[in-house]
Write an enzyme that holds these catalytic residues in place. Structure first.
Site, PDB file in Angstrom:
ATOM      1  N   GLU A  57       4.236  -4.704  12.094  1.00 16.24           N
ATOM      2  CA  GLU A  57       3.279  -3.596  11.891  1.00 16.24           C
ATOM      3  C   GLU A  57       2.117  -4.184  11.119  1.00 16.24           C
ATOM      4  O   GLU A  57       2.215  -4.407   9.917  1.00 16.24           O
ATOM      5  CB  GLU A  57       3.928  -2.492  11.056  1.00 16.24           C
ATOM      6  CG  GLU A  57       5.181  -1.899  11.640  1.00 16.24           C
ATOM      7  CD  GLU A  57       4.885  -1.035  12.831  1.00 16.24           C
ATOM      8  OE1 GLU A  57       3.852  -0.345  12.827  1.00 16.24           O
ATOM      9  OE2 GLU A  57       5.672  -1.077  13.790  1.00 16.24           O
ATOM     10  N   ARG A  74      11.404   3.064   5.544  1.00 16.27           N
ATOM     11  CA  ARG A  74      11.040   2.937   6.958  1.00 16.27           C
ATOM     12  C   ARG A  74      11.789   1.769   7.601  1.00 16.27           C
ATOM     13  O   ARG A  74      12.013   1.756   8.800  1.00 16.27           O
ATOM     14  CB  ARG A  74       9.525   2.726   7.073  1.00 16.27           C
ATOM     15  CG  ARG A  74       8.998   3.037   8.440  1.00 16.27           C
ATOM     16  CD  ARG A  74       7.527   2.757   8.530  1.00 16.27           C
ATOM     17  NE  ARG A  74       6.819   3.841   9.195  1.00 16.27           N
ATOM     18  CZ  ARG A  74       5.509   3.850   9.359  1.00 16.27           C
ATOM     19  NH1 ARG A  74       4.771   2.865   8.901  1.00 16.27           N
ATOM     20  NH2 ARG A  74       4.918   4.843   9.981  1.00 16.27           N
ATOM     21  N   ASN A  82       0.797  -1.236   0.000  1.00 15.81           N
ATOM     22  CA  ASN A  82       0.000   0.000   0.000  1.00 15.81           C
ATOM     23  C   ASN A  82       0.831   1.288   0.000  1.00 15.81           C
ATOM     24  O   ASN A  82       0.449   2.261  -0.636  1.00 15.81           O
ATOM     25  CB  ASN A  82      -1.065  -0.015   1.102  1.00 15.81           C
ATOM     26  CG  ASN A  82      -0.497  -0.091   2.490  1.00 15.81           C
ATOM     27  OD1 ASN A  82       0.671  -0.459   2.679  1.00 15.81           O
ATOM     28  ND2 ASN A  82      -1.303   0.243   3.468  1.00 15.81           N
ATOM     29  N   PRO A  97       9.995  -7.067  -1.457  1.00 15.18           N
ATOM     30  CA  PRO A  97       8.804  -6.260  -1.720  1.00 15.18           C
ATOM     31  C   PRO A  97       7.583  -7.160  -1.893  1.00 15.18           C
ATOM     32  O   PRO A  97       7.725  -8.366  -2.098  1.00 15.18           O
ATOM     33  CB  PRO A  97       9.143  -5.563  -3.041  1.00 15.18           C
ATOM     34  CG  PRO A  97      10.127  -6.464  -3.715  1.00 15.18           C
ATOM     35  CD  PRO A  97      10.890  -7.170  -2.626  1.00 15.18           C
ATOM     36  N   CYS A 146      -3.471   1.463   6.667  1.00 12.01           N
ATOM     37  CA  CYS A 146      -3.667   0.761   7.942  1.00 12.01           C
ATOM     38  C   CYS A 146      -4.175   1.675   9.038  1.00 12.01           C
ATOM     39  O   CYS A 146      -4.858   1.228   9.953  1.00 12.01           O
ATOM     40  CB  CYS A 146      -2.355   0.124   8.380  1.00 12.01           C
ATOM     41  SG  CYS A 146      -1.040   1.327   8.630  1.00 12.01           S
TER      42      CYS A 146
HETATM   43  P1  NAD Z   1       0.093  -9.317   3.341  1.00 14.34           P
HETATM   44  O1  NAD Z   1       0.220  -9.761   4.752  1.00 14.34           O
HETATM   45  O2  NAD Z   1      -0.780 -10.085   2.439  1.00 14.34           O
HETATM   46  O3  NAD Z   1       1.535  -9.301   2.626  1.00 14.34           O
HETATM   47  C1  NAD Z   1       2.590  -8.515   3.122  1.00 14.34           C
HETATM   48  C2  NAD Z   1       3.911  -9.140   2.704  1.00 14.34           C
HETATM   49  O4  NAD Z   1       4.060 -10.403   3.357  1.00 14.34           O
HETATM   50  C3  NAD Z   1       4.044  -9.397   1.214  1.00 14.34           C
HETATM   51  O5  NAD Z   1       5.355  -9.070   0.810  1.00 14.34           O
HETATM   52  C4  NAD Z   1       3.811 -10.895   1.109  1.00 14.34           C
HETATM   53  O6  NAD Z   1       4.440 -11.485   0.002  1.00 14.34           O
HETATM   54  C5  NAD Z   1       4.443 -11.373   2.396  1.00 14.34           C
HETATM   55  N1  NAD Z   1       3.980 -12.675   2.874  1.00 14.34           N
HETATM   56  C6  NAD Z   1       2.780 -13.269   2.661  1.00 14.34           C
HETATM   57  N2  NAD Z   1       2.741 -14.472   3.272  1.00 14.34           N
HETATM   58  C7  NAD Z   1       3.942 -14.641   3.876  1.00 14.34           C
HETATM   59  C8  NAD Z   1       4.508 -15.672   4.671  1.00 14.34           C
HETATM   60  N3  NAD Z   1       3.846 -16.785   4.975  1.00 14.34           N
HETATM   61  N4  NAD Z   1       5.767 -15.521   5.138  1.00 14.34           N
HETATM   62  C9  NAD Z   1       6.469 -14.384   4.875  1.00 14.34           C
HETATM   63  N5  NAD Z   1       5.979 -13.382   4.122  1.00 14.34           N
HETATM   64  C10 NAD Z   1       4.734 -13.502   3.640  1.00 14.34           C
HETATM   65  O7  NAD Z   1      -0.333  -7.789   3.424  1.00 14.34           O
HETATM   66  P2  NAD Z   1      -0.663  -6.808   2.201  1.00 14.34           P
HETATM   67  O8  NAD Z   1      -1.971  -7.231   1.628  1.00 14.34           O
HETATM   68  O9  NAD Z   1       0.516  -6.668   1.335  1.00 14.34           O
HETATM   69  O10 NAD Z   1      -0.846  -5.414   2.967  1.00 14.34           O
HETATM   70  C11 NAD Z   1      -2.035  -4.991   3.540  1.00 14.34           C
HETATM   71  C12 NAD Z   1      -2.000  -5.194   5.044  1.00 14.34           C
HETATM   72  O11 NAD Z   1      -0.879  -4.513   5.593  1.00 14.34           O
HETATM   73  C13 NAD Z   1      -3.216  -4.602   5.728  1.00 14.34           C
HETATM   74  O12 NAD Z   1      -3.685  -5.495   6.705  1.00 14.34           O
HETATM   75  C14 NAD Z   1      -2.674  -3.332   6.371  1.00 14.34           C
HETATM   76  O13 NAD Z   1      -3.402  -2.889   7.484  1.00 14.34           O
HETATM   77  C15 NAD Z   1      -1.281  -3.734   6.717  1.00 14.34           C
HETATM   78  N6  NAD Z   1      -0.404  -2.575   6.874  1.00 14.34           N
HETATM   79  C16 NAD Z   1      -0.004  -2.215   8.133  1.00 14.34           C
HETATM   80  C17 NAD Z   1       0.797  -1.084   8.315  1.00 14.34           C
HETATM   81  C18 NAD Z   1       1.250  -0.678   9.689  1.00 14.34           C
HETATM   82  O14 NAD Z   1       2.104   0.190   9.781  1.00 14.34           O
HETATM   83  N7  NAD Z   1       0.719  -1.254  10.749  1.00 14.34           N
HETATM   84  C19 NAD Z   1       1.201  -0.340   7.210  1.00 14.34           C
HETATM   85  C20 NAD Z   1       0.790  -0.737   5.934  1.00 14.34           C
HETATM   86  C21 NAD Z   1      -0.019  -1.864   5.776  1.00 14.34           C
END
Ligand code: NAD
Length: 478
Positions: A249, A159, A151, A175, A283
């Site tokens: 996060e 960061r 996002n 990424p 988020c």
């Molecule tokens: P996601 O959890 O689907 O994926 C994030 C990353 O994790 C990707 O690079 C993905 O390839 C990787 N990933 C997926 N499965 C994995 C595994 N089993 N082991 C290791 N890595 C794995 O999240 P998304 O859809 O990319 O992002 C949206 C989410 O992120 C929302 O829930 C949002 O709230 C959260 N978010 C939180 C913050 C914060 O600062 N708290 C900031 C931005 C986004």
């Protein structure tokens, strides 16, 4: 026809030939933009080994020298800002204005973290013994694995990388498979500097393959992850055998409390921005509203008008817009399903409520749902789309109780002119952040951290910086 770029993993300052098997598409029109690698097991090993090999010498340099590299990269980001903003918009779908903000904020963040070089401090502790000195040193952890969401993909590189590098760690970034292009372009800028090989590496691939290899690896000293709660939970399990330190996060379900004495115009503007900015895929932005009954009708009417006025579509094709598409078909289906379920349970669509008829992209209408109740999934689960569910409450007590009754605890906001109501809400809301009468965006010198399932540890400022260090206490008896 536009040329399709094939990106390659970046390991020890070299772009390594890799099988570019993952397609990256523009979510606004579903057009193919690039192919990126699914890194092999050997490449993940090579990236971690390069980071390990580089780390001791990197940590041995004066911090101010390490900071100098962050400044060089920041300057290159600024020089390429417009090109990078267009790439981010193309692969992620946010409007160009926001992509420009993301790029500039990233450069500022690199500079901000560089400033800490002369401010990294240990402590001298009082001893119980005669002739003894006790020193608390802060040392780098070693090799960091940075796993990113899609996002704010460009900012999230900085960061994680900036606090990691200035404190003497090296890093391997993965990424999101949805938005890897900007990360490879960042690596290209890094490659133009004289950053020592192995200090910054990029391996691309899916979570199930590359993500898991990184998080299970005994050679990783910190997993710094931003993403969903489900993935965070899986990462904790993967990290458990090695007891790898975690910085998580995760998701949010930010409540916005609108009291009867609020400046409604301001509240409507800020909450609309929360749902429209990045198409509601943020988020920390308001995901549910609790409005006091006395002003509920007025607030709902104004919110509906404001959301309905949103200009949305394909940001690169249509120019000056407020909102782009959702990230992919799955996200669109999820948002549509959540709205259908909510209306089936009695929620009323005040505006929007449907997939937008806008070609091949993943567009959803800006939507306001009234008549929501605290047992509805739409008030409890992360929507991550341009949909605002509203529930009426009788007073601040009820609003705080409902806000806290959530498995998420990232951010929260309150709109009121009463200082005592604002102070009480700040004390009683059990969240990592509370915004009073302002939009939901954190400052880089703050501390972005979530309670409950929203995470472990946090980012930004002094407290975020020290997440990338461990303490070493030395007792010297003379
Ligand atoms: P996601 O959890 O689907 O994926 C994030 C990353 O994790 C990707 O690079 C993905 O390839 C990787 N990933 C997926 N499965 C994995 C595994 N089993 N082991 C290791 N890595 C794995 O999240 P998304 O859809 O990319 O992002 C949206 C989410 O992120 C929302 O829930 C949002 O709230 C959260 N978010 C939180 C913050 C914060 O600062 N708290 C900031 C931005 C986004």
């Amino acid at each position: 026809m536009t040329e399709i770029i094939h990106y390659q993993n970046f390991i020890a300052n070299a772009f390594v030939p890799s099988d570019p098997s993952i397609e990256v598409r523009n979510p606004a029109n579903n057009q193919l933009l690039a192919r990126v690698p699914e890194a092999s097991g050997e490449q993940v090993e090579a990236a971690i080994a390069a980071a390990r090999h580089a780390q001791k010498n990197w940590a041995a340099r004066p911090a101010i020298e390490r900071a100098g590299y962050l400044r060089k990269i920041a300057s290159k980001v600024r020089d390429n800002a417009e090109r990078l903003a267009h790439l981010i918009t193309a692969e992620q779908g946010k409007v160009l204005g926001l992509a420009r903000v993301e790029v500039n904020f990233t450069a500022d963040y690199l500079d901000y973290m560089a400033e800490w070089a002369r401010r990294l401090e240990g402590e001298v502790l009082t001893s119980d013994r005669v002739g003894e000195n006790i020193f608390l040193l802060r040392k780098p952890l070693g090799v960091v694995a940075g796993i990113l969401p899609w996002n704010f993909p460009f900012f999230l590189i900085a960061r994680k990388m900036a606090p990691a590098l200035v404190t003497g760690n090296t890093i391997v970034i993965k990424p999101s498979e949805e938005t890897p292009i900007n990360c490879f372009e960042f690596a290209r800028l890094v490659a133009e500097t004289d950053l020592p090989p192995g200090v910054f590496n990029v391996v691309s691939g899916t979570g199930a393959t590359v993500g898991q290899r990184l998080t299970r690896h005994a050679g990783v000293d910190l997993i710094s992850f931003t993403g969903s709660v489900d993935t965070g939970s899986r990462i904790m399990a993967a990290a458990a055998p090695n007891i790898t330190k975690l910085n998580l996060e995760l998701g949010g379900k930010a409540p916005a409390i609108v009291l009867a004495d609020a400046d409604l115009e301001l509240a409507v503007k800020a909450v609309t921005a929360s749902r429209v900015i990045n198409t509601g895929q943020v988020c920390n932005c308001a995901e549910r509203v609790y409005v006091e009954r006395k002003v509920a009708d007025q607030f709902i009417e104004q919110m509906a008008a404001s959301m309905a006025a949103t200009r949305y579509g394909d940001p690169l094709a249509e120019g000056d817009l407020d909102m782009g598409p959702l990230i992919n078909q799955a996200a669109l289906d999820k948002v549509a399903q959540m709205v259908r379920t909510a209306t089936g349970q009695g929620a009323e669509v005040v505006t929007g409520g449907a997939v937008a008829d806008k070609g091949a992209g993943f567009h959803y209408q800006p939507t306001v749902l009234a008549g929501c109740g605290s047992d509805m999934a739409i008030m409890r689960q992360e929507i991550f789309g341009p949909v605002l569910p509203i529930q009426i409450v009788e007073d601040l007590d009820e609003a705080i109780a409902l806000a806290n009754d959530s498995e998420y605890g990232l951010t929260s906001s309150v709109y009121t002119r009463s200082l005592s109501a604002a102070m009480r809400a700040s004390n009683e809301l059990d969240f990592g952040e509370t915004y009073i009468n302002r939009e939901n965006f954190e400052a880089m010198q703050g501390f972005h951290a979530g309670a409950r399932k929203s995470g472990i540890g946090g980012a930004d400022g002094k407290h975020g910086l020290y997440e990338y260090t461990h303490t070493h206490v030395v007792y010297i008896q003379i």
